[in-house]
Motif scaffolding. Structure first.
Motif, PDB file in Angstrom:
ATOM      1  N   TYR A 182     -12.665   1.993  -1.631  1.00  0.00           N
ATOM      2  CA  TYR A 182     -12.216   2.012  -3.023  1.00  0.00           C
ATOM      3  C   TYR A 182     -11.436   0.739  -3.349  1.00  0.00           C
ATOM      4  CZ  TYR A 182     -13.268   7.023  -2.758  1.00  0.00           C
ATOM      5  OH  TYR A 182     -13.893   8.235  -2.591  1.00  0.00           O
ATOM      6  N   GLU A 183     -10.399   0.495  -2.550  1.00  0.00           N
ATOM      7  CA  GLU A 183      -9.544  -0.695  -2.708  1.00  0.00           C
ATOM      8  C   GLU A 183      -8.762  -0.844  -1.394  1.00  0.00           C
ATOM      9  OE1 GLU A 183      -6.213  -0.088  -5.456  1.00  0.00           O
ATOM     10  OE2 GLU A 183      -6.709   2.051  -5.448  1.00  0.00           O
ATOM     11  N   PRO A 184      -8.113  -1.976  -1.170  1.00  0.00           N
ATOM     12  CA  PRO A 184      -7.382  -2.128   0.087  1.00  0.00           C
ATOM     13  C   PRO A 184      -6.385  -0.975   0.293  1.00  0.00           C
ATOM     14  CG  PRO A 184      -7.531  -4.234  -1.021  1.00  0.00           C
ATOM     15  CD  PRO A 184      -8.095  -3.216  -1.965  1.00  0.00           C
ATOM     16  N   GLY A 185      -6.482  -0.317   1.432  1.00  0.00           N
ATOM     17  CA  GLY A 185      -5.608   0.810   1.746  1.00  0.00           C
ATOM     18  C   GLY A 185      -6.182   2.171   1.399  1.00  0.00           C
TER      19      GLY A 185
ATOM     20  N   ASN B  94      -6.844  -8.045   5.483  1.00  0.00           N
ATOM     21  CA  ASN B  94      -6.099  -7.779   4.248  1.00  0.00           C
ATOM     22  C   ASN B  94      -6.524  -6.461   3.594  1.00  0.00           C
ATOM     23  OD1 ASN B  94      -8.565  -8.327   3.111  1.00  0.00           O
ATOM     24  ND2 ASN B  94      -7.915 -10.094   1.920  1.00  0.00           N
ATOM     25  N   GLY B  95      -7.392  -5.704   4.269  1.00  0.00           N
ATOM     26  CA  GLY B  95      -7.783  -4.380   3.789  1.00  0.00           C
ATOM     27  C   GLY B  95      -9.032  -4.350   2.942  1.00  0.00           C
ATOM     28  N   GLU B  96      -9.523  -5.538   2.566  1.00  0.00           N
ATOM     29  CA  GLU B  96     -10.741  -5.568   1.755  1.00  0.00           C
ATOM     30  C   GLU B  96     -11.965  -5.289   2.624  1.00  0.00           C
ATOM     31  OE1 GLU B  96     -10.909  -9.234  -0.367  1.00  0.00           O
ATOM     32  OE2 GLU B  96      -9.088  -8.823  -1.492  1.00  0.00           O
ATOM     33  N   MET B  97     -12.973  -4.680   2.017  1.00  0.00           N
ATOM     34  CA  MET B  97     -14.218  -4.407   2.738  1.00  0.00           C
ATOM     35  C   MET B  97     -15.375  -5.026   1.972  1.00  0.00           C
ATOM     36  SD  MET B  97     -15.782  -0.742   3.894  1.00  0.00           S
ATOM     37  CE  MET B  97     -14.559  -0.313   5.118  1.00  0.00           C
ATOM     38  N   ASP B  98     -16.307  -5.575   2.706  1.00  0.00           N
ATOM     39  CA  ASP B  98     -17.446  -6.226   2.077  1.00  0.00           C
ATOM     40  C   ASP B  98     -18.693  -5.950   2.917  1.00  0.00           C
ATOM     41  OD1 ASP B  98     -18.838  -7.797   0.330  1.00  0.00           O
ATOM     42  OD2 ASP B  98     -18.286  -9.698   1.268  1.00  0.00           O
ATOM     43  N   VAL B  99     -19.818  -5.800   2.262  1.00  0.00           N
ATOM     44  CA  VAL B  99     -21.075  -5.644   3.008  1.00  0.00           C
ATOM     45  C   VAL B  99     -21.907  -6.904   2.799  1.00  0.00           C
ATOM     46  CG1 VAL B  99     -23.145  -4.265   3.377  1.00  0.00           C
ATOM     47  CG2 VAL B  99     -21.003  -3.138   2.739  1.00  0.00           C
ATOM     48  N   ILE B 100     -22.255  -7.550   3.897  1.00  0.00           N
ATOM     49  CA  ILE B 100     -23.008  -8.807   3.833  1.00  0.00           C
ATOM     50  C   ILE B 100     -24.463  -8.529   4.197  1.00  0.00           C
ATOM     51  CG2 ILE B 100     -23.192 -11.139   4.818  1.00  0.00           C
ATOM     52  CD1 ILE B 100     -20.146 -10.922   5.400  1.00  0.00           C
TER      53      ILE B 100
ATOM     54  N   TRP C  34       0.843  -1.199   0.000  1.00  0.00           N
ATOM     55  CA  TRP C  34       0.000   0.000   0.000  1.00  0.00           C
ATOM     56  C   TRP C  34       0.880   1.253   0.000  1.00  0.00           C
ATOM     57  CZ3 TRP C  34      -3.911  -1.507   4.437  1.00  0.00           C
ATOM     58  CH2 TRP C  34      -4.612  -2.656   4.033  1.00  0.00           C
ATOM     59  N   ALA C  35       2.014   1.169   0.697  1.00  0.00           N
ATOM     60  CA  ALA C  35       2.927   2.316   0.759  1.00  0.00           C
ATOM     61  C   ALA C  35       3.458   2.645  -0.636  1.00  0.00           C
ATOM     62  CB  ALA C  35       4.071   2.013   1.707  1.00  0.00           C
ATOM     63  N   GLU C  36       3.704   1.601  -1.429  1.00  0.00           N
ATOM     64  CA  GLU C  36       4.199   1.820  -2.801  1.00  0.00           C
ATOM     65  C   GLU C  36       3.067   2.304  -3.710  1.00  0.00           C
ATOM     66  OE1 GLU C  36       7.560  -1.739  -2.571  1.00  0.00           O
ATOM     67  OE2 GLU C  36       5.608  -2.098  -3.526  1.00  0.00           O
TER      68      GLU C  36
ATOM     69  N   ILE D 185      -3.894   4.550   3.720  1.00  0.00           N
ATOM     70  CA  ILE D 185      -3.082   4.033   4.829  1.00  0.00           C
ATOM     71  C   ILE D 185      -2.079   3.011   4.296  1.00  0.00           C
ATOM     72  CG2 ILE D 185      -4.746   4.441   6.685  1.00  0.00           C
ATOM     73  CD1 ILE D 185      -5.714   1.571   6.382  1.00  0.00           C
ATOM     74  N   THR D 186      -1.007   2.827   5.053  1.00  0.00           N
ATOM     75  CA  THR D 186       0.007   1.848   4.643  1.00  0.00           C
ATOM     76  C   THR D 186      -0.171   0.527   5.368  1.00  0.00           C
ATOM     77  OG1 THR D 186       1.498   2.633   6.363  1.00  0.00           O
ATOM     78  CG2 THR D 186       1.745   3.611   4.162  1.00  0.00           C
ATOM     79  N   ASP D 187      -0.961   0.561   6.440  1.00  0.00           N
ATOM     80  CA  ASP D 187      -1.112  -0.629   7.270  1.00  0.00           C
ATOM     81  C   ASP D 187      -2.523  -0.651   7.849  1.00  0.00           C
ATOM     82  OD1 ASP D 187       1.092  -2.478   9.100  1.00  0.00           O
ATOM     83  OD2 ASP D 187      -0.977  -2.285   9.800  1.00  0.00           O
ATOM     84  N   ILE D 188      -3.114  -1.829   7.897  1.00  0.00           N
ATOM     85  CA  ILE D 188      -4.502  -1.930   8.374  1.00  0.00           C
ATOM     86  C   ILE D 188      -4.637  -1.483   9.832  1.00  0.00           C
ATOM     87  CG2 ILE D 188      -4.419  -4.350   9.150  1.00  0.00           C
ATOM     88  CD1 ILE D 188      -7.306  -2.708   7.185  1.00  0.00           C
ATOM     89  N   SER D 189      -3.532  -1.546  10.581  1.00  0.00           N
ATOM     90  CA  SER D 189      -3.616  -1.148  12.001  1.00  0.00           C
ATOM     91  C   SER D 189      -3.863   0.351  12.157  1.00  0.00           C
ATOM     92  CB  SER D 189      -2.361  -1.572  12.756  1.00  0.00           C
ATOM     93  OG  SER D 189      -1.256  -0.833  12.310  1.00  0.00           O
ATOM     94  N   CYS D 190      -3.753   1.126  11.063  1.00  0.00           N
ATOM     95  CA  CYS D 190      -4.098   2.558  11.127  1.00  0.00           C
ATOM     96  C   CYS D 190      -5.617   2.746  11.208  1.00  0.00           C
ATOM     97  CB  CYS D 190      -3.602   3.286   9.881  1.00  0.00           C
ATOM     98  SG  CYS D 190      -1.833   3.333   9.701  1.00  0.00           S
ATOM     99  N   PHE D 191      -6.359   1.729  10.738  1.00  0.00           N
ATOM    100  CA  PHE D 191      -7.822   1.813  10.649  1.00  0.00           C
ATOM    101  C   PHE D 191      -8.405   1.173  11.902  1.00  0.00           C
ATOM    102  CE2 PHE D 191     -11.121   2.144   7.169  1.00  0.00           C
ATOM    103  CZ  PHE D 191     -12.196   2.092   8.036  1.00  0.00           C
ATOM    104  N   ARG D 192      -8.757   2.013  12.857  1.00  0.00           N
ATOM    105  CA  ARG D 192      -9.146   1.446  14.155  1.00  0.00           C
ATOM    106  C   ARG D 192     -10.532   1.930  14.604  1.00  0.00           C
ATOM    107  NH1 ARG D 192      -3.625   2.618  15.158  1.00  0.00           N
ATOM    108  NH2 ARG D 192      -4.016   4.357  16.550  1.00  0.00           N
ATOM    109  N   THR D 193     -11.000   1.267  15.648  1.00  0.00           N
ATOM    110  CA  THR D 193     -12.252   1.668  16.291  1.00  0.00           C
ATOM    111  C   THR D 193     -11.979   1.785  17.784  1.00  0.00           C
ATOM    112  OG1 THR D 193     -12.805  -0.668  16.373  1.00  0.00           O
ATOM    113  CG2 THR D 193     -13.847   0.611  14.643  1.00  0.00           C
TER     114      THR D 193
END
Lengths: 65, 331
Positions: free
Chosen positions: B254-257, B195-201, B80-82, B129-137
């Motif tokens: 949009y996409e992972p990251g 892995n950064g993917e988002m899905d609505v079930i 993601w950083a690249e 974001i470069t890492d999923i750990s940036c996305f928190r609750t």
């Protein structure tokens, strides 16, 4: 005994008013789960019991004469 | 005379019942939505699922994968950083509307336009974001619900929005920061995987075991889903009670990251009247998101950015049980 039935009727009336209130506000905001929660489930059970008690008391009063 | 006295007694009796009824409602309100609902301890840890083909955060090269052994010339998926390198900066750079660092980049834009014949003001936080750990609750403190700003400040959030108000519901799924706190399902569920993917079930199709096995990192159970394969949805009949114009909080993917937070102000005549669910759905289609999900809006709808309100919350917002935020990775 009379006092007991009076309290039973009061509880039934209050519970009925509460459940009616929850039912109405639930129409406007179902996301708050006013009906679908463990407190209301408990109140519904209590309402059933007090309603049955009140109805039995009324029937007993009517048939006594 | 006797009859009048009896009548008064009956009226008095009803008055007492009315007072007891009011008291019972207050007690119910306290236990139902004022008293904070406890979240069980630490939750159950969900191990992240490492997908060597799609996981962009994995930069560890100590253990070559089968794919690399088979064909070393095959191009590796960029991290993601690249992928979003032009968005990040080597040092922390802050402006009134942006935040850039080596780990995350956030750009907040205010939009004011006429939608459906009414003035609407909304805010879009474009997030890389470069890492999923940036996305928190984060949850409110155990002593009670709190304003979004307080929870955000305590957690060093760069940008934060109100979450799904998990505490008001008893039967919803709660997976937060890779921990399972509560199993359940009420509405459509938004799942962010490790892995950064988002899905609505769709509601009733949600299976906790399945998403846990797939490496769920966050779930939100409020809804509804706002996009169908990137296309706007017009039928919100299952959510008719909240489909009208309202202040709204929503999340886009949009996409992972790469994600976005969208906050729509509403119920403020002359400034912003809010959006319907259909209008919200169209907005996300215009933004080009693949997935979008509606969160707790109304008076809860608040976005904070760098320690301040980014929006103009209706009645100054309300205390909430949880927030979604972006922060620097936890060390």
């Amino acid at each position: 005994m009379k006092l007991f039935f009076r309290i039973l009727a009061d509880i039934t009336l209050i519970l009925a008013a509460m459940i009616l209130t929850f039912w109405i506000i639930n129409l406007f905001n179902p996301f708050m789960e006013f009906l679908d929660n463990e407190i209301t489930h408990g109140l519904l059970l209590l309402f059933s019991i007090t309603s049955a008690g009140t109805a039995l008391a009324l029937l007993w009063q009517l048939t006594k004469k | 005379m006797k009859r009048s006295k009896r009548h008064l007694t009956f009226a008095g009796h009803l008055m007492v019942d009315l007072l007891l009824f009011a008291a019972a409602l207050l007690i119910f309100a306290y236990f139902h939505h004022v008293r904070p609902q406890p979240i069980p301890d630490e939750g159950i840890f969900i191990p992240p699922v490492i997908d060597t083909e799609t996981d962009s955060t994995n930069t560890d090269t100590d253990f070559p994968t089968d794919t690399e052994n088979k064909d070393s010339s095959e191009e590796k998926e960029p991290t993601w950083a690249e992928k979003f390198s032009e968005k990040f900066s080597e040092t922390v750079r802050k402006t009134e509307t942006s935040y850039q660092s080596p780990n995350c980049a956030i750009f907040v834009e205010k939009h004011s336009e006429s939608i459906g014949g009414s003035e609407v003001t909304y805010y879009v936080a474009d997030i890389y974001i470069t890492d999923i750990s940036c996305f928190r609750t984060a949850f409110s403190s155990s002593s009670g619900y709190e304003p979004v700003l307080n929870i955000a400040e305590r957690n060093n959030a760069i940008v934060a929005i109100s979450g799904d108000y998990y505490a008001i519901h008893r039967t919803t799924s709660v997976i937060r920061n890779g921990r399972l706190y509560r199993e359940g399902n009420k509405g459509d569920v938004c799942v962010l995987y490790s892995n950064g993917e988002m899905d609505v079930i769709a509601k009733n199709s949600f299976d906790t075991a399945q998403v846990v096995a797939a490496g769920a990192y966050q779930t939100w159970d409020f809804g509804p889903n706002l996009l169908n394969n990137g296309q706007a949805i017009n039928d919100f009949s299952d959510y008719s009670s909240i489909s009208g114009r309202n202040p709204r909080t929503a999340i886009g993917y949009y996409e992972p990251g790469h994600y976005c937070f969208v906050l729509v102000d509403g119920r403020q005549s002359g400034y912003s009247s809010g959006l319907t669910l259909s209008q919200m759905s169209s907005l996300f289609e215009e933004l080009g998101c693949k997935e979008a999900y509606n969160l707790d809006g109304g008076q809860s709808a608040v976005m904070t950015f760098q320690g301040k309100w980014a929006n103009q919350p209706y009645k100054n917002g309300r205390n909430v049980s949880d927030i979604i935020y972006i922060g620097e990775p936890e060390s």
